[in-house]
Scaffold this motif. Structure first.
Motif, PDB file in Angstrom:
ATOM      1  N   GLU A  24      -3.412  33.808  32.518  1.00  0.00           N
ATOM      2  CA  GLU A  24      -4.687  33.652  31.825  1.00  0.00           C
ATOM      3  C   GLU A  24      -4.697  34.545  30.602  1.00  0.00           C
ATOM      4  O   GLU A  24      -4.175  35.654  30.632  1.00  0.00           O
ATOM      5  CB  GLU A  24      -5.850  34.038  32.739  1.00  0.00           C
ATOM      6  N   TRP A  25      -5.283  34.033  29.536  1.00  0.00           N
ATOM      7  CA  TRP A  25      -5.474  34.800  28.321  1.00  0.00           C
ATOM      8  C   TRP A  25      -6.963  34.810  28.010  1.00  0.00           C
ATOM      9  O   TRP A  25      -7.673  33.859  28.318  1.00  0.00           O
ATOM     10  CB  TRP A  25      -4.747  34.150  27.150  1.00  0.00           C
ATOM     11  N   SER A  26      -7.409  35.866  27.378  1.00  0.00           N
ATOM     12  CA  SER A  26      -8.798  35.904  26.935  1.00  0.00           C
ATOM     13  C   SER A  26      -8.803  35.931  25.419  1.00  0.00           C
ATOM     14  O   SER A  26      -7.873  36.401  24.779  1.00  0.00           O
ATOM     15  CB  SER A  26      -9.507  37.136  27.499  1.00  0.00           C
ATOM     16  N   GLY A  28     -11.415  34.297  21.865  1.00  0.00           N
ATOM     17  CA  GLY A  28     -12.305  33.245  21.395  1.00  0.00           C
ATOM     18  C   GLY A  28     -11.854  32.734  20.053  1.00  0.00           C
ATOM     19  O   GLY A  28     -10.668  32.719  19.736  1.00  0.00           O
TER      20      GLY A  28
END
Length: 68
Positions: free
Chosen positions: A47-49, A51
């Motif tokens: 998972e990457w965060s 925006g």
């Protein structure tokens, strides 16, 4: 499940110990090593965060290497 097929042998045994380096939006992760195979199956997820201006829309790059 992520997997690979028809990898090149990198060891004297005729097999490889492959792992993957994943990159997206300047962020990096590394998979586990799957020993002695040319058709590895990685049973893991990442998972990457981030925006807008981060990872959204950025290409995912996968590079496969041999541990040795």
């Amino acid at each position: 499940m992520a997997s690979a097929r028809w990898l090149l042998a990198a060891d004297k045994s005729g097999l490889s110990d492959p792992y993957v380096k994943l990159r997206v939006g300047g962020k990096k992760k590394t998979s586990k090593v799957v020993k002695k195979t040319l058709e590895p199956k990685w049973e893991e997820s990442f998972e990457w965060s981030g925006g807008k201006g981060g990872i959204l829309g950025a290409p995912l790059r996968l590079d496969v290497f041999d541990k040795d």
